[in-house]
Design a protein around this motif. Structure first.
Motif, mmCIF file in Angstrom:
data_model
loop_
_atom_site.group_PDB
_atom_site.id
_atom_site.type_symbol
_atom_site.label_atom_id
_atom_site.label_comp_id
_atom_site.label_asym_id
_atom_site.label_seq_id
_atom_site.Cartn_x
_atom_site.Cartn_y
_atom_site.Cartn_z
ATOM 1 N N TRP A 142 -6.318 2.372 1.337
ATOM 2 C CA TRP A 142 -5.333 1.484 1.953
ATOM 3 C C TRP A 142 -5.926 0.656 3.084
ATOM 4 C CZ3 TRP A 142 -4.424 2.445 7.079
ATOM 5 C CH2 TRP A 142 -4.736 3.714 7.559
ATOM 6 N N ARG A 164 0.807 -1.215 0.000
ATOM 7 C CA ARG A 164 0.000 0.000 0.000
ATOM 8 C C ARG A 164 0.843 1.270 0.000
ATOM 9 N NH1 ARG A 164 -4.457 -1.092 -2.304
ATOM 10 N NH2 ARG A 164 -5.253 -3.050 -1.552
ATOM 11 N N LYS A 176 4.145 -1.005 -5.685
ATOM 12 C CA LYS A 176 3.030 -1.060 -6.618
ATOM 13 C C LYS A 176 3.389 -1.974 -7.791
ATOM 14 C CE LYS A 176 0.447 1.858 -4.448
ATOM 15 N NZ LYS A 176 -0.772 1.504 -3.830
#
Length: 199
Positions: free
Chosen positions: A117, A63, A67
């Motif tokens: 998130w 998060r 990524k």
């Protein structure tokens, strides 16, 4: 002279049988130590906490700055199956129900104030609260749950290696080292439980 020789061979047979019994006792001791350590003992508990912290670390890392297209949502069922009993029981009780209630209310009535998130931690809490006892009792602390955890770990490792561009890059890139160590730590507890299960 003949009696002396006969007595000496009888002594060597007794010493041989004593050594065999000593070897059997050492084998039984080692088996019991491994069983006690793996069946809810100190080593098993420590390894379970290490795997739990590694999975939470990977969730947080995903998060924040990791990524990739790796399916890290698999860490939610992994955590469900691997959570130590203390945390599992805490979130299965009233605390988890209140957290799930607040999560659902925020998600339904205030979706703009619910950060993205928090999706996976909220999913974990909901999974912990709503899973039937029959299902959680069958899969948690059984060989089936451990095998599912191993499969999740293998899949995440394979996807991480592929996303990094090869095995060598997983340990040479600056962000790849911490991710690789976190994924490898996912194997610690399930591998230990498999070893103790098959002994």
């Amino acid at each position: 002279m003949v009696k002396y020789l006969a007595m000496k061979t009888d002594m060597s047979d007794e010493i041989g049988s004593d050594l065999n019994e000593l070897g059997l006792a050492a084998h039984n001791l080692a088996t019991h130590v491994i069983y006690l350590a793996g069946g809810g003992g100190f080593i098993s508990g420590i390894l379970q906490w290490i795997a739990t912290v590694a999975a939470i670390y990977l969730l947080v890392l995903d998060r924040t700055n990791w990524k990739t297209n790796i399916l890290t949502t698999l860490l939610v069922p992994y955590l469900f199956l691997i959570l130590p009993g203390l945390i599992f029981d805490l979130f299965r009780g009233e605390v988890g129900m209140w957290i799930a209630f607040v999560t659902v209310v925020l998600r339904l009535f205030f979706p703009k104030h619910f950060p993205d998130w928090l999706d996976m931690p909220a999913s974990l809490i909901l999974l912990l609260v709503v899973t039937p006892n029959a299902f959680s009792n069958i899969f948690r602390d059984s060989i089936y749950g451990i095998l599912v955890c191993l499969i999740i770990g293998v899949y995440l490792l394979q996807e991480h290696i592929r996303a990094s561009g090869g095995f060598k890059n997983t340990f040479t890139q600056s962000s790849g080292i911490s991710n690789s160590i976190g994924i490898l730590l996912l194997f610690v507890y399930p591998a230990w439980r498999c070893v103790t299960f098959f002994l």
